[in-house]
Design a protein around this motif. Sequence first.
Motif: not given
Length: 349
Positions: A1-12, A270-274
């Motif tokens: 569930m750890h979100v890495p950099d790049g998944f979500i854009n800068a404004p959000v 993990d779940g998010l990575e998969k």
Amino acid sequence: MHVPDGFINAPVSAATGLVAAGAVAVSLRGARRELDERTAPLAGLVAAFIFAVQMLNFPVAAGTSGHLLGGALAAILVGPFTGVLCVSVVLLMQGILFADGGLTALGVNITDMAIVTTVVSYAVFRGLLKVLPRRRRSITAAAFVSALLSVPAAAVAFTLIYALGGTTDVAIGKVATAMIGVHILIGIGEAAITALTVGAVIAVRPDLVYGARGLQQRLKLRVDGELVDAVTPALPAAAPVSRRKVWIAGLVTSLVLAGFVSFYASASPDGLEKVAKDQGIDQRTKKHHTEDSPLAGYGVKDISDARISGGLAGVIGVGVTIVAGTGVFWTLRRRRTADASPASLPEGV
């Protein structure tokens, strides 16, 4: 569930950073009401324990693993405001020292893993205690259900954040189905770990469990021929095991889990990575800002033996987390004491 950099854009990412900062600020004030001579030492230990258990990925499906998020566990043991801070401290240590979870995505991770899981789980927990029998088992059962629901709730939260700021063109319905489906399975493991841990603490020191405070059962007494309510604690206020022994046992357990048992954790994503790999979400993943850290990837740089490297990194992580967490919580505890001192009260009070 750890979100890495790049998944979500800068404004959000920036918006969730503001949400996280606001929630942490509110939690700092709220934790001052929750922390006392019992919970202040325990809170730092809870953060270290969550760090340790998050290293223990368990298999949930073919090629997929999961790990504890910890929001429910922290909220029930030390209170919801303190719980948000516990998980936030863990995420900060993981992002800076171990390159786990992006730094620009720290707001996303705190919002998702610390705020959502804690708020949802504690709301469910308190709701269940209102309808369940006033017994110890009810606390453990409520802990199980609340932890179980907190994980898919975090998956829903990530899906909503991704719908607003995802950096790849993926059908949001597919993301939601995949995320919620796998995290329901992960939630079962979360629920089991949470219930077992809460049950263990209740068995030796029920008064240390924040979620059990105020739990009472009503008895009927006959006075002058009439039945009247008499309130008596359902859980004893004290137990023969000292707080120091509980703290030492928790620390030793955390060190053993992170330093030894973690070597046998599942190596599957993990779940998010998969989900990210299967759905193409990981196409825009950016290089982590601290990937050159001596502890990046939960191993110690220049130590070739994987068992020693991973175990030593885990021990260091537990140590750093408990020091950082305890420092924060003792500072808040001292602020509460100072605010309540006679010198701080208005004249005549």
